[in-house]
Design a protein around this motif. Structure first.
Motif, PDB file in Angstrom:
ATOM      1  N   VAL A  43      30.185  -4.682 -18.389  1.00 43.92           N
ATOM      2  CA  VAL A  43      30.647  -5.771 -17.412  1.00 43.92           C
ATOM      3  C   VAL A  43      29.491  -6.861 -17.258  1.00 43.92           C
ATOM      4  O   VAL A  43      29.970  -8.026 -17.542  1.00 43.92           O
ATOM      5  N   VAL A  71      36.889  -4.559 -17.297  1.00 41.17           N
ATOM      6  CA  VAL A  71      36.824  -3.790 -15.751  1.00 41.17           C
ATOM      7  C   VAL A  71      37.839  -2.659 -15.615  1.00 41.17           C
ATOM      8  O   VAL A  71      37.559  -1.671 -15.142  1.00 41.17           O
ATOM      9  N   LEU A  85      30.759  -1.378 -11.191  1.00 43.98           N
ATOM     10  CA  LEU A  85      31.299  -2.575 -11.645  1.00 43.98           C
ATOM     11  C   LEU A  85      31.048  -3.820 -11.024  1.00 43.98           C
ATOM     12  O   LEU A  85      30.649  -4.820 -11.573  1.00 43.98           O
TER      13      LEU A  85
END
Length: 104
Positions: A43, A71, A85
């Motif tokens: 990410v 994600v 994340l």
């Protein structure tokens, strides 16, 4: 630092040198955080890519949509928590903004 210096001396453009240098910092920060959390580097680099192409809005939008899928997949595969994340997104955003500031 040696790779970045080598690229600069080999007449590689400044944007490439910045991307390599910022990428190295991203990896180092993730390594330093590993005892506390596992920031998603997938990410982080996806969001960093958005920052790199930012002046081209349609490309940034496509990358943002693909980043959303990334994600979701990291969550669905149980590879990361939401905190991981979010940390990856924050690292990537800081890297992208840093790239744009230093390139200007």
């Amino acid at each position: 630092a040696a790779v970045t210096a080598g690229l600069a001396s080999a007449n590689v453009d400044s944007a490439t040198v910045l991307v390599v240098g910022i990428s190295a910092v991203l990896i180092l920060v993730a390594h330093l955080l590993r005892k506390i959390m596992k920031p998603s580097m997938h990410v982080a680099f996806a969001v960093f890519a958005i920052g790199i192409v930012w002046p081209v809005y349609w490309m940034a939008l496509i990358l943002a949509l693909l980043s959303g899928v990334l994600v979701w997949s990291r969550l669905a595969l149980l590879r990361h928590t939401g905190i991981d994340l979010g940390a990856g997104m924050l690292l990537g955003a800081v890297a992208g903004v840093t790239f744009q500031i230093l390139l200007a």
